[in-house]
Write an enzyme that holds these catalytic residues in place. Structure first.
Site, PDB file in Angstrom:
ATOM      1  N   ARG A 143       0.861  -1.185   0.000  1.00 59.03           N
ATOM      2  CA  ARG A 143       0.000   0.000   0.000  1.00 59.03           C
ATOM      3  C   ARG A 143       0.894   1.230   0.000  1.00 59.03           C
ATOM      4  NH1 ARG A 143      -3.287  -2.757  -1.647  1.00 59.03           N
ATOM      5  NH2 ARG A 143      -5.347  -3.273  -0.822  1.00 59.03           N
TER       6      ARG A 143
ATOM      7  N   ASP B 241       4.458  -0.242  -6.959  1.00 57.91           N
ATOM      8  CA  ASP B 241       3.204  -0.598  -7.624  1.00 57.91           C
ATOM      9  C   ASP B 241       2.051   0.189  -7.011  1.00 57.91           C
ATOM     10  OD1 ASP B 241       1.652  -2.228  -9.472  1.00 57.91           O
ATOM     11  OD2 ASP B 241       0.818  -3.193  -7.682  1.00 57.91           O
TER      12      ASP B 241
ATOM     13  N   GLU C 119      -2.572   7.612  -4.894  1.00 60.50           N
ATOM     14  CA  GLU C 119      -2.920   6.989  -6.181  1.00 60.50           C
ATOM     15  C   GLU C 119      -4.408   7.061  -6.518  1.00 60.50           C
ATOM     16  OE1 GLU C 119      -1.737   2.862  -5.152  1.00 60.50           O
ATOM     17  OE2 GLU C 119      -3.830   2.300  -5.448  1.00 60.50           O
TER      18      GLU C 119
ATOM     19  N   HIS D 230      -0.675  -0.014  -9.708  1.00 63.21           N
ATOM     20  CA  HIS D 230      -1.400  -0.980  -8.868  1.00 63.21           C
ATOM     21  C   HIS D 230      -1.835  -2.182  -9.716  1.00 63.21           C
ATOM     22  CE1 HIS D 230      -3.545  -1.136  -4.769  1.00 63.21           C
ATOM     23  NE2 HIS D 230      -3.437  -2.363  -5.231  1.00 63.21           N
TER      24      HIS D 230
HETATM   25  P1  NAI Z   1      -1.568 -11.301   5.009  1.00 62.82           P
HETATM   26  O1  NAI Z   1      -2.621 -10.866   5.949  1.00 62.82           O
HETATM   27  O2  NAI Z   1      -1.500 -12.733   4.616  1.00 62.82           O
HETATM   28  O3  NAI Z   1      -0.110 -10.923   5.591  1.00 62.82           O
HETATM   29  C1  NAI Z   1       0.190  -9.662   6.146  1.00 62.82           C
HETATM   30  C2  NAI Z   1       1.307  -9.876   7.153  1.00 62.82           C
HETATM   31  O4  NAI Z   1       1.684  -8.605   7.660  1.00 62.82           O
HETATM   32  C3  NAI Z   1       0.886 -10.753   8.343  1.00 62.82           C
HETATM   33  O5  NAI Z   1       1.842 -11.778   8.562  1.00 62.82           O
HETATM   34  C4  NAI Z   1       0.834  -9.778   9.498  1.00 62.82           C
HETATM   35  O6  NAI Z   1       1.189 -10.385  10.735  1.00 62.82           O
HETATM   36  C5  NAI Z   1       1.875  -8.750   9.061  1.00 62.82           C
HETATM   37  N1  NAI Z   1       1.760  -7.495   9.765  1.00 62.82           N
HETATM   38  C6  NAI Z   1       0.652  -6.904  10.287  1.00 62.82           C
HETATM   39  N2  NAI Z   1       0.972  -5.757  10.885  1.00 62.82           N
HETATM   40  C7  NAI Z   1       2.323  -5.614  10.743  1.00 62.82           C
HETATM   41  C8  NAI Z   1       3.254  -4.637  11.181  1.00 62.82           C
HETATM   42  N3  NAI Z   1       2.862  -3.571  11.890  1.00 62.82           N
HETATM   43  N4  NAI Z   1       4.557  -4.807  10.857  1.00 62.82           N
HETATM   44  C9  NAI Z   1       4.956  -5.897  10.168  1.00 62.82           C
HETATM   45  N5  NAI Z   1       4.134  -6.858   9.753  1.00 62.82           N
HETATM   46  C10 NAI Z   1       2.815  -6.723  10.034  1.00 62.82           C
HETATM   47  O7  NAI Z   1      -1.700 -10.351   3.742  1.00 62.82           O
HETATM   48  P2  NAI Z   1      -1.199 -10.625   2.258  1.00 62.82           P
HETATM   49  O8  NAI Z   1      -2.259 -11.370   1.504  1.00 62.82           O
HETATM   50  O9  NAI Z   1       0.165 -11.196   2.271  1.00 62.82           O
HETATM   51  O10 NAI Z   1      -1.182  -9.143   1.670  1.00 62.82           O
HETATM   52  C11 NAI Z   1      -0.247  -8.183   2.157  1.00 62.82           C
HETATM   53  C12 NAI Z   1      -0.630  -6.822   1.631  1.00 62.82           C
HETATM   54  O11 NAI Z   1      -0.445  -6.793   0.212  1.00 62.82           O
HETATM   55  C13 NAI Z   1      -2.120  -6.447   1.813  1.00 62.82           C
HETATM   56  O12 NAI Z   1      -2.339  -5.871   3.081  1.00 62.82           O
HETATM   57  C14 NAI Z   1      -2.349  -5.468   0.717  1.00 62.82           C
HETATM   58  O13 NAI Z   1      -2.163  -4.173   1.215  1.00 62.82           O
HETATM   59  C15 NAI Z   1      -1.267  -5.776  -0.315  1.00 62.82           C
HETATM   60  N6  NAI Z   1      -1.808  -6.218  -1.609  1.00 62.82           N
HETATM   61  C16 NAI Z   1      -1.442  -5.531  -2.744  1.00 62.82           C
HETATM   62  C17 NAI Z   1      -1.910  -5.915  -3.983  1.00 62.82           C
HETATM   63  C18 NAI Z   1      -1.511  -5.222  -5.253  1.00 62.82           C
HETATM   64  O14 NAI Z   1      -2.138  -5.437  -6.307  1.00 62.82           O
HETATM   65  N7  NAI Z   1      -0.484  -4.396  -5.259  1.00 62.82           N
HETATM   66  C19 NAI Z   1      -2.864  -7.030  -4.100  1.00 62.82           C
HETATM   67  C20 NAI Z   1      -3.113  -7.731  -2.858  1.00 62.82           C
HETATM   68  C21 NAI Z   1      -2.623  -7.305  -1.663  1.00 62.82           C
END
Ligand code: NAI
Length: 345
Positions: A231, A255, A260, A292
């Site tokens: 993000r 990305d 954005e 994105h």
């Molecule tokens: P997920 O929920 O599986 O993993 C997120 C991880 O971040 C978890 O292990 C969590 O414990 C950790 N986390 C939470 N707060 C934290 C902090 N303060 N410091 C460090 N780590 C922390 O989520 P996933 O599926 O891996 O997605 C991650 C991010 O990717 C999403 O939140 C979303 O913003 C982004 N995303 C971007 C996309 C794109 O098209 N560019 C598409 C899909 C997701």
């Protein structure tokens, strides 16, 4: 028939959503506009709204939706920072698509990294112009470099596997480290200090907003490459630009971008871009921006539509119980949804 207002609809959304929607009696009202306080009235008569990453579902929008009788917000994304889940609690249930293709995002992150460090974007433009000079195209091996991964959830873990395939040393930071994962977890400071490449895969929360700012950049290695496919607001873009201008940051691959919402996803090629910061970043030879796009694979689009339709169905047909509900009941969305299998309220 479940009527759903589908905001920020793009041509690539329609086929998959129409296919799954028809099969399950969900009628989508496709709206090109984004959801915000000015456009919320377009959801009148609908049971649910379906939103994406740049729809602004704040407390006012939630109140208006609630007054209109909307009882479900179905995010077609994993990230949910654009929905005030706290304000929705007790009024409107919120569901999301936790994993549609973590591979799509992790692979895009690696594509950006390789493009940047091997100057593929420059080489592509040169050879199209029959310029076969190699001058200025020297890159570096990824093998043996240290990559610091922030957030080791679904996407972060796959990115780690990909990096290991390249022979990179992986270190990571996560506020909830994965047990028995074999990942070397370190503090954020140590990660900043040791990493040649830093990749962001954590959600945007109050805690993580601008986690990459002047102070953090000051702790990083000179020449560090920063990847953000998570993000935009995880990075303070002004501090990033400063780090690039002072040569502290070797390259940035983005990305996502904090501002954005009114820029990405649209063709603005014939217009003057009103965002000086983004213009300046894009003008840098060592910055690559994609709009994105990391999620945009056929597999991901299909999974997004299938899961979103199933989420809407579960809500209306399964006593409102949906595995993918974002629950605010205990105040910690990350934990709550992992521990309970019942309605949020
Ligand atoms: P997920 O929920 O599986 O993993 C997120 C991880 O971040 C978890 O292990 C969590 O414990 C950790 N986390 C939470 N707060 C934290 C902090 N303060 N410091 C460090 N780590 C922390 O989520 P996933 O599926 O891996 O997605 C991650 C991010 O990717 C999403 O939140 C979303 O913003 C982004 N995303 C971007 C996309 C794109 O098209 N560019 C598409 C899909 C997701």
């Amino acid at each position: 028939m479940i009527k759903t207002a589908f905001y920020d609809a793009k041509e690539y959304d329609r086929n998959s959503f129409e296919k799954y929607g028809h099969a399950y009696d969900i009628q989508f009202r496709f709206l090109e506009t984004k959801l915000n306080e000015d456009t919320v009235a377009l959801a009148k008569g609908c049971d649910a709204v379906c939103v994406f990453v740049n729809d602004n579902v704040n407390a006012k929008v939630i109140d208006s939706l609630y007054e209109m009788g909307v009882r479900l917000i179905a995010l077609r994304s994993a990230g949910y920072n654009n929905v005030d889940v706290k304000a929705a609690f007790g009024k409107i249930h919120v569901v999301h698509v936790p994993a549609y293709s973590p591979y799509a995002i992790a692979e895009h992150a690696m594509a950006l990294l390789l493009t940047s460090v091997r100057r593929i974007h420059k080489a592509y433009n040169r050879t199209r112009d029959f310029n076969f000079s190699l001058s200025g195209l020297t890159g570096f091996d990824l093998h043996g470099k240290t990559v610091g991964v922030i957030g080791t959830g679904r996407i972060g873990r796959i990115f780690i596997d990909i990096c290991r395939g390249f022979g990179m040393n992986v270190i990571a930071y996560d506020s909830f480290p994965a047990k028995d994962s074999g990942i070397e977890y370190v503090s954020l400071d140590e990660l900043f200090r040791r990493s040649d490449i830093i990749s962001l895969h954590c959600p945007l929360t109050d805690e993580t907003r601008h986690m990459i700012g002047t102070e953090a950049i000051g702790k990083m290695k000179k020449g560090v490459v920063i990847l953000n496919t998570s993000r935009g607001a995880l990075i303070d873009a002004e501090a990033l630009l400063e780090g690039i201008k002072t040569r502290k940051i070797g390259a940035a691959c983005l990305d996502v971008y904090e501002e954005e919402a009114d820029i990405f996803f649209e063709d603005r090629s014939g217009h003057i871009l009103n965002d000086d910061l983004l213009s300046r970043l894009i003008s840098m030879p060592n910055v690559i921006v994609t709009s994105h796009q990391a999620f945009l694979t056929e597999e991901a689009l299909n999974n997004i539509a299938e899961t979103t339709v199933n989420n809407i169905r579960s809500y209306y047909e399964n006593d409102g119980i949906c595995d993918n509900e974002l629950c605010y009941r205990c105040g910690n969305i990350e934990r709550c949804r992992k521990e309970r299998k019942e309605r949020c309220f």
